[in-house]
Design an enzyme around this catalytic site. Sequence first.
Site, PDB file in Angstrom:
ATOM      1  N   VAL A   1      21.848 -14.973  11.496  1.00  0.00           N
ATOM      2  CA  VAL A   1      21.955 -14.132  12.688  1.00  0.00           C
ATOM      3  C   VAL A   1      22.027 -12.652  12.311  1.00  0.00           C
ATOM      4  CG1 VAL A   1      23.450 -13.552  14.646  1.00  0.00           C
ATOM      5  CG2 VAL A   1      22.962 -15.945  14.115  1.00  0.00           C
ATOM      6  N   GLU A   2      22.775 -12.334  11.274  1.00  0.00           N
ATOM      7  CA  GLU A   2      22.998 -10.939  10.910  1.00  0.00           C
ATOM      8  C   GLU A   2      21.785 -10.267  10.282  1.00  0.00           C
ATOM      9  OE1 GLU A   2      25.360  -8.860  11.538  1.00  0.00           O
ATOM     10  OE2 GLU A   2      26.959 -10.158  12.261  1.00  0.00           O
TER      11      GLU A   2
END
Length: 171
Positions: free
Chosen positions: A69-70
């Site tokens: 996600v990051e």
Amino acid sequence: MRQTLEGTRQAPRSPAEVWAARQWLNDMMPRLARRVPDAERRRALLSRVHQEARLAGLAPELVLAVIQVESAFQAEAVSSAGAVGLMQIMPFWIRELGLPADDLKDPERNLRYGCTILAHYLAVEDGDLTRALARYNGSLGKTWYPERVMRALSRHWSSAGGVVERLTAER
């Protein structure tokens, strides 16, 4: 939190732990292949994720979901807010936890910071994973980020052992 980072050591592992780590690595290698095509780099990254997650008391699958996600597994990623590396660490954490020479684009250093920070937030939130993830992202009180991480965890990184169920049951 500085003590947590400094005091983190690799404890001796039992043969059962070594076997489980190898099984986990073998399970995750093909899952990460599309995102990290180079097998040597993929193996090194997974080994380090497993080690740092273990040292911080986190599920390594959760760490993989956060990384997805990051930064989408881009070690050189820098966000518009200035967050750096795989786990998108804000540079102010160097003052809090590390040394001025720490390079947050270095995957090993970035994973150490990210796992330490996430473990700290889990402790602050008494094991509430949703709140800890929101704190990690700087969006406490909102659920969009924890939902994205849990969706990535469920779709891509959860093994047959049911890590999602284990994580939510521990809360």
